[in-house]
Design a protein around this motif. Structure first.
Motif, PDB file in Angstrom:
ATOM      1  N   ALA A   1     -74.414 106.584   5.145  1.00 21.85           N
ATOM      2  CA  ALA A   1     -73.128 106.397   5.831  1.00 21.85           C
ATOM      3  C   ALA A   1     -72.811 104.916   5.977  1.00 21.85           C
ATOM      4  N   PHE A   2     -73.809 104.112   6.315  1.00 16.17           N
ATOM      5  CA  PHE A   2     -73.585 102.674   6.470  1.00 16.17           C
ATOM      6  C   PHE A   2     -73.216 102.026   5.130  1.00 16.17           C
ATOM      7  N   ALA A   3     -73.830 102.470   4.053  1.00 21.42           N
ATOM      8  CA  ALA A   3     -73.501 101.922   2.736  1.00 21.42           C
ATOM      9  C   ALA A   3     -72.030 102.158   2.416  1.00 21.42           C
ATOM     10  N   ILE A   4     -71.531 103.350   2.717  1.00 20.93           N
ATOM     11  CA  ILE A   4     -70.134 103.673   2.427  1.00 20.93           C
ATOM     12  C   ILE A   4     -69.208 102.817   3.287  1.00 20.93           C
ATOM     13  N   ILE A   5     -69.576 102.637   4.550  1.00 21.96           N
ATOM     14  CA  ILE A   5     -68.761 101.806   5.443  1.00 21.96           C
ATOM     15  C   ILE A   5     -68.698 100.372   4.942  1.00 21.96           C
ATOM     16  N   LEU A   6     -69.841  99.822   4.591  1.00 18.86           N
ATOM     17  CA  LEU A   6     -69.869  98.433   4.126  1.00 18.86           C
ATOM     18  C   LEU A   6     -69.154  98.274   2.786  1.00 18.86           C
TER      19      LEU A   6
ATOM     20  N   MET B   1     -75.424  95.682  11.229  1.00 17.01           N
ATOM     21  CA  MET B   1     -75.627  96.778  10.274  1.00 17.01           C
ATOM     22  C   MET B   1     -76.598  96.369   9.179  1.00 17.01           C
ATOM     23  N   ASP B   2     -76.461  95.147   8.667  1.00 20.52           N
ATOM     24  CA  ASP B   2     -77.381  94.695   7.618  1.00 20.52           C
ATOM     25  C   ASP B   2     -78.824  94.636   8.123  1.00 20.52           C
TER      26      ASP B   2
ATOM     27  N   GLU C   1     -65.977  96.677   5.051  1.00 22.13           N
ATOM     28  CA  GLU C   1     -66.631  95.483   5.599  1.00 22.13           C
ATOM     29  C   GLU C   1     -65.603  94.466   6.107  1.00 22.13           C
ATOM     30  N   SER C   2     -64.531  94.269   5.369  1.00 22.21           N
ATOM     31  CA  SER C   2     -63.561  93.247   5.751  1.00 22.21           C
ATOM     32  C   SER C   2     -62.775  93.606   7.005  1.00 22.21           C
ATOM     33  N   TYR C   3     -62.811  94.885   7.416  1.00 26.10           N
ATOM     34  CA  TYR C   3     -62.098  95.317   8.616  1.00 26.10           C
ATOM     35  C   TYR C   3     -62.967  95.231   9.870  1.00 26.10           C
ATOM     36  N   LEU C   4     -64.244  94.956   9.689  1.00 23.79           N
ATOM     37  CA  LEU C   4     -65.181  94.979  10.809  1.00 23.79           C
ATOM     38  C   LEU C   4     -65.493  93.566  11.293  1.00 23.79           C
ATOM     39  N   PRO C   5     -65.755  93.409  12.591  1.00 26.87           N
ATOM     40  CA  PRO C   5     -66.177  92.104  13.108  1.00 26.87           C
ATOM     41  C   PRO C   5     -67.492  91.670  12.452  1.00 26.87           C
ATOM     42  N   GLU C   6     -67.644  90.379  12.292  1.00 26.49           N
ATOM     43  CA  GLU C   6     -68.844  89.852  11.648  1.00 26.49           C
ATOM     44  C   GLU C   6     -70.118  90.267  12.377  1.00 26.49           C
ATOM     45  N   ALA C   7     -70.047  90.348  13.720  1.00 28.80           N
ATOM     46  CA  ALA C   7     -71.233  90.736  14.494  1.00 28.80           C
ATOM     47  C   ALA C   7     -71.669  92.155  14.174  1.00 28.80           C
ATOM     48  N   VAL C   8     -70.696  93.038  13.919  1.00 33.62           N
ATOM     49  CA  VAL C   8     -71.032  94.420  13.568  1.00 33.62           C
ATOM     50  C   VAL C   8     -71.682  94.463  12.192  1.00 33.62           C
TER      51      VAL C   8
END
Length: 558
Positions: free
Chosen positions: A169-174, A189-190, A178-185
Motif C-alpha cells: 500500500a505504501f509503495a502505491i501511495i509513494l 514512510m521511507d 508523493e508530491s501531494y504529501l508533506p515531506e515529513a510524511v
C-alpha cells in the motif's frame, strides 16, 4: 494517475462508502469491519483507506490520509533484534508480543517448525499426564498461555504478513501521490519501509516463518520497488534472484502452492498487477508477466461461468462462495464489465478495492470466453506442489493432484496427495444449482469435537478423486483425539433435506452414498446442514471411505 474507467470509479466509490462509514476519527483508523461490536481497529484496512482517500482527493481527504498514515506507522515494531521487526500490530488494541527472550537469529533455517512441534508435544504430554487432576483442556490452555508470555507466538501475538501488505500500500501511495504529501510524511514512510523490507528479507532468508504464495509475491514486489527507491543494491539482487526461482517453480506445472483459492487468487492478481505496473527490474517484470498469464489459465480451467464460482478443490480457503472473503469477482468485473457487477458485493476484502482498481486486470484473450459463458462438461486434472507451513522444512512440499468435474449444473472438486495440516485445505467439494436457480455447496471438513474446522490439525489425511457425477474419498486417522468428520452443506436460503444411510436428498441434488464409516449424526441449522461422522481414538477403524454419486432424475424414485 491516469483517468479511471467507469469500473474503476465504481470500485473506488463503493469501497470508500464502506470505509468512510467505519472510520473512527478519534483513533484516525478504521474499525475492524469483521468486528460488529467495534471493539478493535484494523491497521491493514486503514492503510488501504489512505490509498482510497488519496485516489478520491476530495475536500479534507489528503489531511485525513496523512493522519491515518501516521497512525498506521505508530503500529510498527522497531526493535531489530525481534522476529517481528518491521511488521505492524494488527490493531492498537492488540497485545504487544513479548520481547527479549527469543534470540531467533542464532538459530538455523526452519527452526520454527522444530520449536512449534516440540511445544505441541510437550503440551500434549503434560495435558495427558494431568488430565485426571485438572482436565486436559485446562492444562493445555495454561501451558500455551505460559509459553506465549515468553516466546512470541506467530499469528497469535503478531502477524508477520502485515509487513508485506502495508508495504505494498505504501509503495502505491509513494508512486502516485508523493508530491501531494508533506515531506515529513514521506520521510517517515521511507523509514518505515526500510524496516519492513529488512524484516521481510530476514524472514525469507531464515525461513523462520514460511511464506505462502501471496506473501512471496508481495515480498518480491517490495524488495524490487523499495530496493530501487532506497538505493539498496542487495534488495534488488535478492528480488531478481528470487523472481527467477519463483518463475522456474511455477513453470513446472503452471501452478503454485496457493492453488485454486478464490481468496488468495484475488491477492495474487493484485500483486501481479503491481508488478506489471510498477515493477522496476526486468527480471521481476518477466516473472510477473508469465505467472499472471498462467494464473488466468488456471482460473479459466476451474471457473464455471454458469455457477459463477471457482470449482474446488481448494488448497486454501475460507468460504465456498467466490463472492465471500474474496476479490476474484472484482477482477471479473474489471475484465468483463457490467455483466459481472453483481459479483463485486461488499465483503471483508472490499478495503483492497482501491488498490485493485490501480492494479487493473490483464486477462489473456483466449481466457475471456471461458469467463463469459460455460464451455461444456469437462474433467480437469492439475498438479501442484503444496506448502505445509507447519511441517519439517525438509519435507513440507508434496506433489498433489487436483481433479475437478464441471457439469452444467453440478461441479465436483477433489484433492489427492496433500499432507497439509491446515483446516483451510478443502480436499472434497461440490457446488450445484437447483431447477429454481438456488445455489448450494458441500465441503468436507474436520474438527475436534466442539472445536473449529479452520485450525491446524495433525493425524488426519484425506485423499479424494472427482469423476463424472462422482466423488470418492478416503480418510486416514493417526490421532488420539476425538474427531468429527463433517460434510457441511450450505444454501442461499434455509432448506429441507432427507438424509439416510445410503441416500441424501438435497434441494436440486440427490446423492447415492456408499460409506465405510460409523453411523452419522445429522445437525440442521437454518441455511446450513452438517452430516457428522465421529472418529473414536484407539478404535479398530482408522479409515473412513465414501463414494458420493449423483442420482439422475429418472433414478431418484425410492
Amino acid at each position: 494517475m491516469k483517468p479511471m474507467s467507469e469500473e474503476q470509479q465504481f470500485l473506488l466509490a463503493q469501497s470508500m462508502s464502506m470505509m468512510d462509514a467505519i472510520y473512527d476519527e478519534r483513533a484516525a483508523m478504521l474499525w475492524n469491519e469483521e468486528d460488529g461490536d467495534r471493539e478493535s481497529h484494523s491497521t491493514r484496512a486503514s492503510a488501504h483507506y489512505a490509498v482510497g482517500l488519496l485516489m478520491r482527493g476530495g475536500p479534507g481527504d489528503r489531511e485525513r490520509a496523512c493522519e491515518v498514515l501516521h497512525r498506521v506507522m505508530d503500529m510498527q515494531f522497531d526493535d531489530p533484534e525481534e522476529i517481528y521487526y518491521g511488521t505492524f500490530r494488527t490493531s492498537p488494541e492488540a497485545k504487544v508480543p513479548p520481547k527479549g527472550h527469543f534470540p531467533w537469529k542464532s538459530f538455523g533455517p526452519g527452526f520454527s517448525y522444530y520449536l512449534t512441534s516440540t511445544l505441541e508435544r510437550i503440551a500434549d504430554k503434560l495435558s495427558g499426564e494431568l488430565a485426571a487432576v485438572a482436565g486436559r483442556d485446562k492444562v493445555q490452555s495454561a501451558f500455551e498461555s505460559a509459553a506465549a508470555s515468553i516466546l512470541p507466538p506467530v499469528w497469535a501475538s503478531y502477524d508477520p504478513n502485515w509487513r508485506e501488505f502495508i508495504a505494498c500500500a505504501f509503495a502505491i501511495i509513494l508512486e502516485h501521490f508523493e508530491s501531494y504529501l508533506p515531506e515529513a510524511v514521506v520521510s517517515r514512510m521511507d523509514l518505515a519501509m526500510e524496516r519492513a523490507v529488512i524484516g521481510s528479507v530476514e524472514r525469507r532468508l531464515s525461513d523462520a516463518i514460511p511464506m505462502n504464495t501471496n506473501i512471496e509475491l508481495m515480498h518480491l514486489f517490495i524488495c524490487d520497488y523499495f530496493g530501487h527507491r532506497l538505493h539498496r543494491a542487495e534488495w534488488i539482487a535478492h528480488a531478481d534472484s528470487f523472481a527467477e526461482q519463483f518463475r522456474k517453480s511455477f513453470s513446472e506445472f503452471g501452478t503454485f502452492a496457493e492453488f485454486n483459492s478464490s481468496t488468495y487468487y484475488g491477492v495474487d492478481l493484485t500483486v501481479l498487477g503491481f508488478i506489471r505496473n510498477y515493477g522496476q527490474s526486468s527480471e521481476v517484470r518477466r516473472m510477473g508477466s508469465e505467472v499472471e498469464s498462467g494464473l488466468w489459465d488456471n482460473i479459466g480451467l476451474f471457473y464455471h461461468a454458469g455457477l459463477e464460482n471457482l470449482c474446488g478443490p481448494y488448497s486454501r480457503g475460507y468460504e465456498m462462495e467466490m463472492t465471500a472473503h474474496s476479490s476474484l469477482g472484482v477482477f471479473l468485473y474489471l475484465a468483463l464489465g457490467e455483466s459481472c457487477k453483481h459479483l463485486t458485493g461488499v465483503n471483508c476484502e472490499t478495503s483492497h478495492d482501491p488498490l485493485i482498481a490501480l492494479a487493473g486486470v490483464n486477462v489473456p484473450s483466449h481466457i475471456v470466453s471461458a469467463l463469459r459463458s460455460f464451455g461444456g462438461e469437462r474433467l480437469v486434472r492439475k498438479q501442484y506442489r503444496e506448502l505445509c507451513e507447519r511441517d519439517d522444512p525438509q519435507a513440507n512440499s508434496h506433489l498433489c493432484t487436483a481433479t475437478a468435474w464441471l457439469g452444467e449444473h453440478l461441479m465436483i472438486g477433489a484433492m489427492w496427495g496433500s499432507r497439509n495440516t491446515s483446516g483451510q485445505l478443502h480436499p472434497a467439494t461440490m457446488h450445484w444449482q437447483s431447477e429454481d436457480g438456488e445455489r448450494y455447496s458441500m465441503r468436507m471438513v474436520r474438527r475436534e469435537t466442539g472445536g473449529q474446522w479452520s485450525k491446524h490439525m495433525r493425524g488426519i489425511v484425506t485423499n479424494a478423486e472427482a469423476e463424472n457425477d462422482k466423488l470418492s474419498i478416503q480418510v486416514e486417522f493417526t490421532t488420539d483425539k476425538l474427531i468429527e468428520l463433517v460434510f457441511e452443506i450450505s444454501g442461499s436460503a434455509p432448506f429441507a433435506a432427507e438424509i439416510t444411510g445410503r441416500r441424501w436428498r438435497l434441494p436440486g441434488l440427490t446423492l447415492h452414498v456408499t460409506a465405510e464409516a460409523p453411523q452419522p449424526i445429522v445437525d440442521a441449522a437454518g441455511d446450513r446442514l452438517e452430516i457428522i461422522y465421529t472418529y473414536l481414538p484407539a478404535s479398530e477403524n482408522e479409515q473412513m471411505r465414501f463414494v458420493l454419486e449423483r442420482v439422475l432424475a429418472s433414478e431418484s424414485a425410492p
